[in-house]
Motif scaffolding. Structure first.
Motif, PDB file in Angstrom:
ATOM      1  N   ASN A 167      -2.318  -0.250  -6.841  1.00 43.63           N
ATOM      2  CA  ASN A 167      -3.275  -0.646  -5.805  1.00 43.63           C
ATOM      3  C   ASN A 167      -3.751   0.624  -5.113  1.00 43.63           C
ATOM      4  O   ASN A 167      -2.945   1.372  -4.544  1.00 43.63           O
ATOM      5  N   TRP A 168      -5.068   0.889  -5.208  1.00 48.57           N
ATOM      6  CA  TRP A 168      -5.563   2.166  -4.701  1.00 48.57           C
ATOM      7  C   TRP A 168      -5.424   2.283  -3.185  1.00 48.57           C
ATOM      8  O   TRP A 168      -5.290   3.387  -2.661  1.00 48.57           O
ATOM      9  N   MET A 169      -5.446   1.144  -2.458  1.00 48.65           N
ATOM     10  CA  MET A 169      -5.268   1.230  -1.011  1.00 48.65           C
ATOM     11  C   MET A 169      -3.810   1.555  -0.673  1.00 48.65           C
ATOM     12  O   MET A 169      -3.521   2.351   0.223  1.00 48.65           O
ATOM     13  N   SER A 170      -2.881   0.979  -1.423  1.00 52.73           N
ATOM     14  CA  SER A 170      -1.459   1.266  -1.189  1.00 52.73           C
ATOM     15  C   SER A 170      -1.118   2.701  -1.577  1.00 52.73           C
ATOM     16  O   SER A 170      -0.193   3.300  -1.037  1.00 52.73           O
ATOM     17  N   MET A 171      -1.875   3.246  -2.536  1.00 52.68           N
ATOM     18  CA  MET A 171      -1.639   4.629  -2.954  1.00 52.68           C
ATOM     19  C   MET A 171      -2.158   5.633  -1.935  1.00 52.68           C
ATOM     20  O   MET A 171      -1.793   6.811  -1.984  1.00 52.68           O
ATOM     21  N   THR A 172      -3.043   5.199  -1.005  1.00 51.51           N
ATOM     22  CA  THR A 172      -3.662   6.128  -0.053  1.00 51.51           C
ATOM     23  C   THR A 172      -2.652   6.536   1.018  1.00 51.51           C
ATOM     24  O   THR A 172      -1.967   5.684   1.604  1.00 51.51           O
ATOM     25  N   ALA A 173      -2.557   7.847   1.269  1.00 52.48           N
ATOM     26  CA  ALA A 173      -1.656   8.353   2.316  1.00 52.48           C
ATOM     27  C   ALA A 173      -2.086   7.795   3.667  1.00 52.48           C
ATOM     28  O   ALA A 173      -3.289   7.618   3.925  1.00 52.48           O
ATOM     29  N   GLU A 200     -12.502  13.847   0.397  1.00 42.41           N
ATOM     30  CA  GLU A 200     -11.153  14.306   0.095  1.00 42.41           C
ATOM     31  C   GLU A 200     -10.127  13.392   0.737  1.00 42.41           C
ATOM     32  O   GLU A 200     -10.329  12.876   1.844  1.00 42.41           O
ATOM     33  N   LYS A 201      -9.050  13.190   0.001  1.00 41.18           N
ATOM     34  CA  LYS A 201      -7.938  12.398   0.523  1.00 41.18           C
ATOM     35  C   LYS A 201      -6.696  12.752  -0.283  1.00 41.18           C
ATOM     36  O   LYS A 201      -6.745  13.620  -1.176  1.00 41.18           O
ATOM     37  N   GLU A 202      -5.632  12.048   0.014  1.00 38.43           N
ATOM     38  CA  GLU A 202      -4.397  12.252  -0.743  1.00 38.43           C
ATOM     39  C   GLU A 202      -3.878  10.908  -1.216  1.00 38.43           C
ATOM     40  O   GLU A 202      -3.903   9.918  -0.473  1.00 38.43           O
ATOM     41  N   TYR A 203      -3.426  10.876  -2.492  1.00 36.18           N
ATOM     42  CA  TYR A 203      -2.764   9.701  -3.048  1.00 36.18           C
ATOM     43  C   TYR A 203      -1.263   9.928  -3.042  1.00 36.18           C
ATOM     44  O   TYR A 203      -0.775  11.063  -3.260  1.00 36.18           O
ATOM     45  N   VAL A 204      -0.526   8.837  -2.778  1.00 36.41           N
ATOM     46  CA  VAL A 204       0.934   8.874  -2.901  1.00 36.41           C
ATOM     47  C   VAL A 204       1.271   8.464  -4.322  1.00 36.41           C
ATOM     48  O   VAL A 204       0.982   7.335  -4.734  1.00 36.41           O
ATOM     49  N   CYS A 205       1.835   9.385  -5.089  1.00 33.90           N
ATOM     50  CA  CYS A 205       2.137   9.108  -6.494  1.00 33.90           C
ATOM     51  C   CYS A 205       3.333   8.162  -6.609  1.00 33.90           C
ATOM     52  O   CYS A 205       4.001   7.825  -5.611  1.00 33.90           O
ATOM     53  N   LYS A 206       3.591   7.707  -7.842  1.00 33.89           N
ATOM     54  CA  LYS A 206       4.664   6.742  -8.075  1.00 33.89           C
ATOM     55  C   LYS A 206       6.017   7.291  -7.641  1.00 33.89           C
ATOM     56  O   LYS A 206       6.873   6.563  -7.121  1.00 33.89           O
TER      57      LYS A 206
END
Length: 863
Positions: free
Chosen positions: A554-560, A584-590
């Motif tokens: 889920n791209w929203m859940s992946m968003t920092a 620019e943003k940051e994703y929280v990886c698995k």
């Protein structure tokens, strides 16, 4: 002496003498008046006629002297009356069979007839005798009843057949009106019909009619009566010949036929030889609601539709006149409803052995359903033709053998020829040579098997000479036996579709190449869920394809968390304009690690909840920026200390030189001080940028009078920039809470840019305005202007417009970035309006605090 002819007067004595003489004559003498009534008959005449003086006088010659009556005598009487000259006639008495010679002399009152009986005829009379005998033999040998009557209808002669049927003697019939004979007088309707027919014949017509007569009480006959007029040399009607043919047996047969005809489901009718209707069967009468009296003669025309009557009558009369067959289509009115139905009417003649038409027999067959079907078919065909000519496709039909027999106008326009040149296989010359063999093979297969035909091939547009792609389809139309009776085909221009397909194929190839890229991550979304992704994105975030299939990405859940607000803002931007500017943003990886990324997204046109996102790994750039920011921060701090020392040394040197009176070096020293100030300012801006990036820029909280601050800035800058006049208009009588130095830095920077980017102008205008809640400061120049596409980028860090005219203007692109950050920190906004070549206007809007003191003494430092 007078020459006048003397007229002898007849005295009573002479009259008696004359009568005595006439009485003694051996010849029969009759004197008749102009009406042919006997006014005198001598003794011989009375003996010859078998009457007394009283019986003879006042009686018609034709009734009082029956033994003398004959057509020859009738002709002679009329000739003498008409010419008023003496005449003679010799004939055989039909009653006595003796020869009579008659001399006729006109008198004042009428005619005198002298009858002389001859035993042996003279040579001339002998010839007449033969003719008379031939006449009698012919009259009696005729198979029909024949009568000779006067134009008034008196019987002059009659053959034996007619007398035998009626059991009458010749003497009884001759001189009697034909209409008074028992055969005709027994029925008043028939009698009136005969009377009318005689009147018509007396005018020269030939009259035919059928009648049922009763010659005697025990005998009833159906006869066909024909009355013909015989004319003299002057074309006057002398007498009439009436021939009655016994058609009793035929009428019986017709009656039997009528019984049979009444059982026939068709409308059946019969007409006389002259074309007048005489009979219609029960079905005809029931349908038209007409009686036998109403349809007789031409009455049947009243049942025909008014629009058809003239045509029907013309066709019918032509058939009667030419003795040919009759056939037509017409509309008959249904008597009870008044509705009209279509019928096919046919008629044929019934002739005797001599070829004479006796009857017309006709039928009326209801073809209304067929006619309606034909009309519907015709309308359908017409509609099909109209549709074929109006649709944008090529439309054509072919015969069962495959040869074209119709093409619409679009086909003709494409081929630039008429339908004739496209007949048969003429169409094949317009097929692209590379497609022709394939198309012919498909067409032959469809023709042989009866299957539908479909092909995509190129056809030559003869208007341009170019080939265009068409989708050509054909379907067979079959009859009830399954045989193909026609082919219907269409050709749809798919040139644009083919181009789109080719472009789509190339696009898919490029998309596949992009999806296979190991640099850019791509994923498709449905709402917040990622439903598809390339391997690059999975590798970047640490997720697997199994996670993707299980719906665990889920791209929203992946968003920092710190980027959620910016992400929601981007989502609103996507919903509004169907795409979003990369941010620019940051994703929280698995595995919990963070991945700096640059994200762009495009919404699908027809599915607003679906989108395609492009993700670029921003780690390397972020690391580079961090190193750069660290270097700039370190370098700025390192440079600030020696610059401060240089500045102090320059001040000390300037004082020492002044004490020693060495003024010649002052300009050089002042220039050095100016450059030290510029370098110091540049280093301070670099430090500010570094602090902004690290979110460590310091601000004071104090009450600031904006009017006073702005005038102070202008007063400070005006002497330094003598090339431009700084004009301040308006006032802002309010104060605000903020950092005075940082706000001063904003206006110094904006005014400096206005002067720097308008080298050919003379003024820079500053407009102040205030409302209840805000104060606005507008800085306007008349310089180079900024391209519209770059107006949103000039507030980015280190960004400079790429206009060639601005390359010579120094700067690192930090000033507006710092200004925007300071304004944002104070809760305000910074906007720009610009037009290339006409200048720019920067507007700073800040929240104000009315009633506050402009010289507030309280200050708070904010870190």
């Amino acid at each position: 002496m007078s020459n006048a002819k003397q007229t002898k007067r007849v005295t009573p004595g002479s009259r008696e003498t004359l009568l005595h003489m006439l009485e003694t004559l051996p010849d029969a003498v009759f004197v008749v008046d102009d009406t042919e009534a006997i006014i005198y008959a001598n003794a011989s005449a009375r003996t010859l006629s078998g009457t007394t003086r009283e019986e003879a006088c006042g009686t018609s010659l034709w009734c009082g002297a029956l033994h003398l009556v004959s057509p020859s005598l009738y002709q002679a009487v009329h000739k003498a009356k008409e010419t008023r000259e003496p005449t003679e006639v010799t004939y055989v008495s039909p009653a006595t069979n003796r020869w009579l010679h008659v001399s006729l002399s006109p008198t004042d009152e009428g005619l005198a007839l002298f009858f002389h009986e001859q035993l042996e005829p003279l040579p001339l009379q002998h010839a007449l005798s033969q003719n008379e005998h031939l006449y009698r033999d012919l009259l009696d040998s005729v198979g029909d009843g024949v009568m000779i009557v006067t134009p008034e209808g008196l019987v002059l002669d009659i053959n034996q057949l007619s007398l035998a049927d009626a059991h009458l003697q010749w003497e009884v019939v001759v001189g009697t009106p034909l209409t008074d004979l028992p055969a005709w007088s027994s029925d008043s309707v028939v009698q009136e019909h005969l009377r009318t027919a005689i009147a018509r014949a007396a005018r020269g017509e030939t009259v035919r009619f059928e009648a049922k007569i009763h010659p005697r009480t025990d005998l009833s006959l159906d006869i066909l009566m024909t009355i013909t007029a015989l004319r003299d040399a002057s074309q006057q009607v002398e007498y009439l010949i009436c021939a009655g043919r016994d058609i009793t047996e035929r009428k019986h047969a017709e009656d039997e036929l009528r019984v049979l005809i009444d059982a026939i489901p068709q409308l059946v009718w019969m007409a006389r030889p002259d074309g007048s209707r005489e009979y219609s069967n029960r079905r005809w009468c029931d349908y038209t609601d007409m009686t036998s009296e109403q349809y007789q003669g031409d009455g049947w025309l009243q049942a025909i539709h008014p629009d058809d009557q003239q045509h029907v009558l013309e066709v019918w009369q032509r058939a009667v006149q030419t003795d040919g067959p009759y056939e037509t289509e017409l509309r008959l009115r249904q008597g009870t409803t008044g509705a009209y139905r279509w019928f096919l009417v046919r008629a044929m003649q019934h002739k005797d052995d001599q070829g004479t038409t006796l009857k017309w027999f006709g039928t009326c067959t209801d073809i209304d359903d067929q006619k309606q079907a034909e009309q519907r078919l015709k309308a359908s065909e017409e509609n099909w033709r109209v549709l074929a000519e109006t649709v944008p496709q090529l439309v054509w039909t072919a015969r069962p053998d495959g040869g074209l027999d119709y093409v619409n106008q679009r086909c003709r326009d494409l081929a630039q020829t008429d339908a004739e040149h496209l007949q048969g296989d003429g169409w094949s010359q317009f097929v692209h040579p590379e497609d022709l063999e394939r198309v012919l093979a498909l067409w032959r297969h469809a023709f042989a098997t009866g299957e539908s035909f479909e092909s995509e091939h190129r056809l030559k547009d003869c208007r341009t000479g170019a080939y265009r792609w068409f989708l050509v389809r054909a379907m067979p139309m079959r009859d009830e036996t399954g045989q193909t009776v026609k082919w219907f085909g269409t050709g749809t221009d798919i040139e644009d579709r083919k181009r789109i397909e080719e472009a789509l194929r190339q696009s898919q190839e490029r998309a596949s190449t992009l999806m296979d890229s190991n640099i850019i991550g791509i994923f498709a979304t449905e709402g917040e869920q990622i439903v598809d992704a390339n391997d690059t994105l999975l590798r970047m975030t640490g997720y697997t394809r199994e996670d993707l299939r299980a719906g665990r990405i889920n791209w929203m859940s992946m968003t920092a968390p710190e980027y959620l607000a910016r992400t929601r803002q981007a989502q609103q931007e996507l919903a509004t304009q169907q795409y979003l500017t990369p941010y620019e943003k940051e994703y929280v990886c698995k595995d919990g690690s963070r991945l700096p990324v640059l994200v762009g997204r495009v919404a699908l046109q027809h599915h607003s909840s679906q989108a395609i996102a492009f993700v670029l790994d921003n780690s390397a750039r972020k690391e580079l920026e961090q190193r750069k920011d660290a270097f700039i921060s370190t370098a700025s701090h390192e440079l600030k200390t020696p610059l401060t020392a240089m500045k102090l040394q320059a001040i000390l040197l300037h004082r020492q030189l002044a004490k020693q009176g060495l003024q010649a070096s002052a300009p050089t020293l002042s220039s050095m001080e100016t450059q030290i100030i510029k370098v110091t300012r540049l280093v301070e801006e670099l430090l500010d940028v570094s602090k902004i990036q690290a979110d460590r820029l310091e601000y004071l909280q104090e009450t600031v009078g904006l009017d006073a601050l702005l005038h102070e800035v202008v007063d400070t800058m005006q002497p330094i920039h003598a090339t431009h006049t700084i004009v301040v208009r308006g006032a802002a009588p309010c104060s605000l809470v903020g950092d005075k130095d940082r706000l001063g830095q904003v206006f110094i920077n904006l005014i400096s840019n206005a002067i720097k980017y308008s080298p050919g102008a003379e003024t820079v205008e500053i407009d102040l305005s205030a409302s209840e809640e805000t104060v606005a400061v507008r800085v306007h120049d008349h310089g180079l202007g900024i391209p519209r596409a770059q107006c949103d980028k000039i507030f980015e860090r280190f960004y400079r417009a790429t206009d060639p005219n601005q390359k010579a203007i120094p700067g690192l692109g930090m000033g507006l970035y710092i200004v925007a950050e300071i304004v944002r920190h104070h809760g305000g906004t910074l906007t720009v309006e610009s037009e290339v070549g006409k200048g720019s206007t920067f507007t700073v809007t800040l929240p104000c605090k009315r009633g506050a003191r402009a010289d507030g003494a309280h200050a708070t430092r904010v870190i």
